[in-house]
Scaffold this motif. Structure first.
Motif, PDB file in Angstrom:
ATOM      1  N   LYS A   1       4.677 -10.322  -1.122  1.00  0.00           N
ATOM      2  CA  LYS A   1       3.754 -10.849  -2.075  1.00  0.00           C
ATOM      3  C   LYS A   1       2.966  -9.634  -3.035  1.00  0.00           C
ATOM      4  O   LYS A   1       2.978  -8.623  -2.382  1.00  0.00           O
ATOM      5  CB  LYS A   1       2.396 -11.452  -1.143  1.00  0.00           C
ATOM      6  CG  LYS A   1       2.723 -12.606  -0.310  1.00  0.00           C
ATOM      7  CD  LYS A   1       1.286 -13.275   0.361  1.00  0.00           C
ATOM      8  CE  LYS A   1       1.760 -14.392   1.091  1.00  0.00           C
ATOM      9  NZ  LYS A   1       0.639 -14.956   1.821  1.00  0.00           N
ATOM     10  N   PHE A   2       2.883  -9.877  -4.165  1.00  0.00           N
ATOM     11  CA  PHE A   2       2.644  -9.038  -5.052  1.00  0.00           C
ATOM     12  C   PHE A   2       1.533  -9.571  -6.256  1.00  0.00           C
ATOM     13  O   PHE A   2       1.884 -10.685  -6.666  1.00  0.00           O
ATOM     14  CB  PHE A   2       3.732  -8.503  -5.859  1.00  0.00           C
ATOM     15  CG  PHE A   2       3.468  -7.506  -6.835  1.00  0.00           C
ATOM     16  CD1 PHE A   2       3.158  -6.326  -6.593  1.00  0.00           C
ATOM     17  CD2 PHE A   2       3.480  -7.983  -8.239  1.00  0.00           C
ATOM     18  CE1 PHE A   2       2.787  -5.258  -7.697  1.00  0.00           C
ATOM     19  CE2 PHE A   2       3.161  -7.091  -9.406  1.00  0.00           C
ATOM     20  CZ  PHE A   2       2.802  -5.787  -9.069  1.00  0.00           C
ATOM     21  N   LYS A   3       0.457  -8.992  -6.532  1.00  0.00           N
ATOM     22  CA  LYS A   3      -0.310  -9.684  -7.545  1.00  0.00           C
ATOM     23  C   LYS A   3      -0.429  -8.465  -8.523  1.00  0.00           C
ATOM     24  O   LYS A   3      -0.597  -7.158  -8.326  1.00  0.00           O
ATOM     25  CB  LYS A   3      -1.786  -9.868  -7.173  1.00  0.00           C
ATOM     26  CG  LYS A   3      -1.875 -11.086  -6.123  1.00  0.00           C
ATOM     27  CD  LYS A   3      -3.024 -11.701  -6.167  1.00  0.00           C
ATOM     28  CE  LYS A   3      -2.718 -12.870  -5.050  1.00  0.00           C
ATOM     29  NZ  LYS A   3      -3.859 -13.705  -5.216  1.00  0.00           N
ATOM     30  N   ASN A   4      -0.067  -8.592  -9.564  1.00  0.00           N
ATOM     31  CA  ASN A   4      -0.171  -7.840 -11.014  1.00  0.00           C
ATOM     32  C   ASN A   4      -1.460  -7.137 -11.244  1.00  0.00           C
ATOM     33  O   ASN A   4      -2.435  -7.830 -11.460  1.00  0.00           O
ATOM     34  CB  ASN A   4       0.654  -8.434 -12.261  1.00  0.00           C
ATOM     35  CG  ASN A   4       0.855  -7.433 -13.384  1.00  0.00           C
ATOM     36  OD1 ASN A   4       1.038  -6.284 -12.939  1.00  0.00           O
ATOM     37  ND2 ASN A   4       1.292  -7.923 -14.457  1.00  0.00           N
ATOM     38  N   LYS A   5      -1.731  -5.998 -11.500  1.00  0.00           N
ATOM     39  CA  LYS A   5      -2.696  -5.226 -11.969  1.00  0.00           C
ATOM     40  C   LYS A   5      -3.946  -5.167 -11.024  1.00  0.00           C
ATOM     41  O   LYS A   5      -5.103  -4.763 -11.325  1.00  0.00           O
ATOM     42  CB  LYS A   5      -3.564  -5.988 -13.306  1.00  0.00           C
ATOM     43  CG  LYS A   5      -2.501  -6.159 -14.633  1.00  0.00           C
ATOM     44  CD  LYS A   5      -2.968  -6.862 -15.748  1.00  0.00           C
ATOM     45  CE  LYS A   5      -1.859  -6.866 -16.840  1.00  0.00           C
ATOM     46  NZ  LYS A   5      -2.276  -8.006 -17.635  1.00  0.00           N
ATOM     47  N   THR A   6      -3.812  -5.754  -9.657  1.00  0.00           N
ATOM     48  CA  THR A   6      -5.005  -5.309  -8.974  1.00  0.00           C
ATOM     49  C   THR A   6      -4.468  -4.450  -7.917  1.00  0.00           C
ATOM     50  O   THR A   6      -5.414  -4.034  -6.947  1.00  0.00           O
ATOM     51  CB  THR A   6      -5.099  -6.824  -8.241  1.00  0.00           C
ATOM     52  OG1 THR A   6      -3.914  -7.139  -7.609  1.00  0.00           O
ATOM     53  CG2 THR A   6      -5.540  -7.633  -9.218  1.00  0.00           C
ATOM     54  N   GLY A   7      -3.371  -3.800  -7.713  1.00  0.00           N
ATOM     55  CA  GLY A   7      -2.867  -3.193  -6.699  1.00  0.00           C
ATOM     56  C   GLY A   7      -2.437  -3.750  -5.328  1.00  0.00           C
ATOM     57  O   GLY A   7      -2.480  -3.226  -4.110  1.00  0.00           O
ATOM     58  N   TYR A   8      -2.504  -5.276  -5.342  1.00  0.00           N
ATOM     59  CA  TYR A   8      -2.227  -5.963  -4.007  1.00  0.00           C
ATOM     60  C   TYR A   8      -0.688  -6.057  -3.699  1.00  0.00           C
ATOM     61  O   TYR A   8      -0.021  -6.460  -4.498  1.00  0.00           O
ATOM     62  CB  TYR A   8      -2.996  -7.270  -4.237  1.00  0.00           C
ATOM     63  CG  TYR A   8      -2.664  -8.259  -2.999  1.00  0.00           C
ATOM     64  CD1 TYR A   8      -3.304  -7.968  -1.818  1.00  0.00           C
ATOM     65  CD2 TYR A   8      -1.653  -9.217  -3.033  1.00  0.00           C
ATOM     66  CE1 TYR A   8      -3.125  -8.801  -0.679  1.00  0.00           C
ATOM     67  CE2 TYR A   8      -1.502 -10.299  -2.045  1.00  0.00           C
ATOM     68  CZ  TYR A   8      -1.952  -9.922  -0.782  1.00  0.00           C
ATOM     69  OH  TYR A   8      -1.711 -10.716   0.326  1.00  0.00           O
ATOM     70  N   LYS A   9      -0.274  -5.451  -2.754  1.00  0.00           N
ATOM     71  CA  LYS A   9       1.165  -5.699  -2.139  1.00  0.00           C
ATOM     72  C   LYS A   9       1.013  -6.000  -0.760  1.00  0.00           C
ATOM     73  O   LYS A   9       0.251  -5.357  -0.109  1.00  0.00           O
ATOM     74  CB  LYS A   9       1.965  -4.439  -2.321  1.00  0.00           C
ATOM     75  CG  LYS A   9       2.167  -3.989  -3.977  1.00  0.00           C
ATOM     76  CD  LYS A   9       3.232  -3.090  -4.019  1.00  0.00           C
ATOM     77  CE  LYS A   9       2.591  -1.771  -3.829  1.00  0.00           C
ATOM     78  NZ  LYS A   9       3.481  -0.610  -4.283  1.00  0.00           N
ATOM     79  N   LYS A  10       1.770  -6.821  -0.218  1.00  0.00           N
ATOM     80  CA  LYS A  10       1.766  -7.344   0.908  1.00  0.00           C
ATOM     81  C   LYS A  10       3.451  -7.625   1.354  1.00  0.00           C
ATOM     82  O   LYS A  10       4.055  -8.045   0.844  1.00  0.00           O
ATOM     83  CB  LYS A  10       1.126  -8.416   1.359  1.00  0.00           C
ATOM     84  CG  LYS A  10       1.064  -8.608   2.868  1.00  0.00           C
ATOM     85  CD  LYS A  10       0.184 -10.020   3.209  1.00  0.00           C
ATOM     86  CE  LYS A  10       0.192 -10.456   4.489  1.00  0.00           C
ATOM     87  NZ  LYS A  10      -0.613 -11.617   4.971  1.00  0.00           N
ATOM     88  N   ARG A  11       3.767  -7.024   2.386  1.00  0.00           N
ATOM     89  CA  ARG A  11       5.333  -7.201   2.912  1.00  0.00           C
ATOM     90  C   ARG A  11       5.077  -7.693   4.642  1.00  0.00           C
ATOM     91  O   ARG A  11       4.355  -7.136   5.330  1.00  0.00           O
ATOM     92  CB  ARG A  11       5.905  -5.952   2.701  1.00  0.00           C
ATOM     93  CG  ARG A  11       7.439  -6.143   3.360  1.00  0.00           C
ATOM     94  CD  ARG A  11       8.140  -4.858   2.851  1.00  0.00           C
ATOM     95  NE  ARG A  11       9.555  -4.929   3.173  1.00  0.00           N
ATOM     96  CZ  ARG A  11      10.482  -4.214   2.811  1.00  0.00           C
ATOM     97  NH1 ARG A  11      10.275  -2.753   2.629  1.00  0.00           N
ATOM     98  NH2 ARG A  11      11.746  -4.340   3.076  1.00  0.00           N
ATOM     99  N   GLN A  12       5.852  -8.852   4.757  1.00  0.00           N
ATOM    100  CA  GLN A  12       6.060  -9.067   6.059  1.00  0.00           C
ATOM    101  C   GLN A  12       7.339  -9.713   6.412  1.00  0.00           C
ATOM    102  O   GLN A  12       7.927 -10.188   5.438  1.00  0.00           O
ATOM    103  CB  GLN A  12       4.945 -10.358   5.979  1.00  0.00           C
ATOM    104  CG  GLN A  12       4.754 -11.235   7.394  1.00  0.00           C
ATOM    105  CD  GLN A  12       3.928 -12.228   7.419  1.00  0.00           C
ATOM    106  OE1 GLN A  12       3.229 -12.602   6.307  1.00  0.00           O
ATOM    107  NE2 GLN A  12       3.944 -12.931   8.330  1.00  0.00           N
TER     108      GLN A  12
END
Length: 102
Positions: free
Chosen positions: A76-87
């Motif tokens: 999961k990735f959200k642009n411009k917010t620094g949010y990344k999640k890998r599962q």
């Protein structure tokens, strides 16, 4: 030619005697056998899909082994917010061989 469509995990599989099927993990009895629920039975020209008639039909299978499916990576990735999640995920599976349709 006799074959049946059985409920296997969340899916339906067309099986004949001797067919090897990989399905979601199921628990076998102490002998290593399992009973599958038929949805449809085809016996030559006769097709049975009635629930009362299918209640008399038994599809037995022998558990060959338990295994795990391929690794699936969820990102999961959200642009411009620094949010990344890998599962990661590996599905628990069971391989069975159909031994009888009665």
């Amino acid at each position: 030619m006799v074959y049946a469509v059985v409920r296997a995990g969340g899916r339906q599989e067309k099986v004949e005697v001797g067919t090897i099927v990989t399905m979601d993990r199921i628990k076998a009895d102490k002998d290593g056998n399992v009973q599958l629920i038929p949805v449809l039975l085809v016996d030559g020209d006769k097709i049975t899909s009635d629930a009362k008639s299918l209640a008399k039909v038994t599809v037995t299978a022998e558990v060959l082994n338990d295994l795990r499916g391929p690794k699936i990576v969820i990102q999961k990735f959200k642009n411009k917010t620094g949010y990344k999640k890998r599962q990661g995920h590996r599905q628990e599976l069971t391989r069975v061989k159909i031994t009888g349709i009665k």
